[in-house]
Design an enzyme around this catalytic site. Structure first.
Site, PDB file in Angstrom:
ATOM      1  N   ASP A 138     -19.567  54.938  66.194  1.00  0.00           N
ATOM      2  CA  ASP A 138     -18.429  55.441  66.957  1.00  0.00           C
ATOM      3  C   ASP A 138     -17.739  56.495  66.102  1.00  0.00           C
ATOM      4  O   ASP A 138     -17.023  56.165  65.161  1.00  0.00           O
ATOM      5  CB  ASP A 138     -17.440  54.306  67.271  1.00  0.00           C
ATOM      6  CG  ASP A 138     -18.038  53.263  68.198  1.00  0.00           C
ATOM      7  OD1 ASP A 138     -19.001  53.588  68.906  1.00  0.00           O
ATOM      8  OD2 ASP A 138     -17.539  52.120  68.208  1.00  0.00           O
ATOM      9  N   ASP A 164     -20.278  48.264  79.445  1.00  0.00           N
ATOM     10  CA  ASP A 164     -19.252  47.830  78.499  1.00  0.00           C
ATOM     11  C   ASP A 164     -18.608  46.587  79.100  1.00  0.00           C
ATOM     12  O   ASP A 164     -17.938  46.671  80.132  1.00  0.00           O
ATOM     13  CB  ASP A 164     -18.190  48.924  78.301  1.00  0.00           C
ATOM     14  CG  ASP A 164     -18.767  50.157  77.623  1.00  0.00           C
ATOM     15  OD1 ASP A 164     -19.491  49.991  76.632  1.00  0.00           O
ATOM     16  OD2 ASP A 164     -18.484  51.272  78.084  1.00  0.00           O
TER      17      ASP A 164
END
Length: 254
Positions: free
Chosen positions: A131, A12
């Site tokens: 998500d 990330d």
């Protein structure tokens, strides 16, 4: 399952650094993406996923220079996401060195972009990142979110996964917002719900805390297991330990 299970570290990236938080918040520095990518390549990762975590919320492109540097250092498949909005974005990523592109917010805003990317490059290059978080207001009990879990998309996660498969997406990166960074294990209920709806590969993400967390995710229906904290802040042998745990549970690994 027939096909070997993949173990995938996730980078990330925010402002050129790898970061990690809990439930997509409270990000802390985890290192240089190129150095971490080299380490994971050396330690036996099957693939790497590179997500520019603030590209969509900051409304900017993925950092292509960091992607290029990362691609030069690794010899395993590299998936890149964050700020991917168009066929042209995917084309540029592939030319930069990515093997697959991950799309999220742009596909929610305009689902037809899935068809356009698949028509141009084939299903194998496109990963839909979902998500999802628990929501009592949806049929499946899980809702799609955007902007790193900060905004509700008003979409049922299972319904969206099913539609994306029909549009030709190659696999689904299934991120549990509730489990993310908690190290309490994967959201098995979420994995089962999506697995019951689609036949394409599912990459389970969110919640890995120890090697023993991996086999239950596979049993629930994941074809690959993605993690960040456990690899970034754990010993170099962690990928090997996770693979051994999967093997010990009776699954084939790469």
């Amino acid at each position: 399952m027939g096909v070997a299970i993949r173990i995938i570290p996730c980078l990330d990236v925010d402002a050129g650094r790898v970061v990690k938080g809990v439930n997509f918040e409270g990000l802390r520095d985890a290192g240089d993406p190129v150095e971490l990518a080299k380490r994971y390549n050396r330690c036996g990762a099957d693939e790497l996923t590179f997500l520019d975590v603030t590209a969509s919320s900051a409304d900017r492109e993925t950092t292509f220079d960091v992607v290029a540097q990362t691609a030069e250092q690794v010899f395993i498949p590299l998936t890149v996401g964050g700020g991917v909005r168009t066929v042209e974005d995917v084309d540029r990523l592939l030319r930069t060195g990515a093997d697959k592109a991950s799309i999220n917010t742009a596909a929610i805003n305009r689902p037809e972009v899935i068809n356009e990317i698949v028509d141009r490059f084939g299903s194998q290059v496109l990963v839909l990142s979902v998500d999802a978080k628990r929501s009592a207001g949806t049929e499946s009990g899980f809702e799609v979110t955007t902007h790193g879990g900060r905004q509700d998309a008003g979409l049922d996660a299972v319904t969206w996964a099913r539609e994306a498969e029909k549009r030709g997406v190659g696999e689904i990166l299934l991120n549990s917002i509730d489990a993310d960074g908690t190290k309490d294990g994967f959201d098995l209920e979420l994995i089962r719900a999506v697995r019951a709806a689609v036949s394409i590969p599912i990459i389970a993400s969110g919640g890995a805390g120890k090697p023993e967390d991996f086999p239950p995710a596979i049993e629930a229906g994941a074809n690959a297991v993605l993690a960040a904290s456990i690899f970034h802040f754990g010993p170099e042998a962690m990928i090997a330990r996770c693979k051994q745990a999967v093997r010990d549970a009776g699954y084939e690994v790469r």
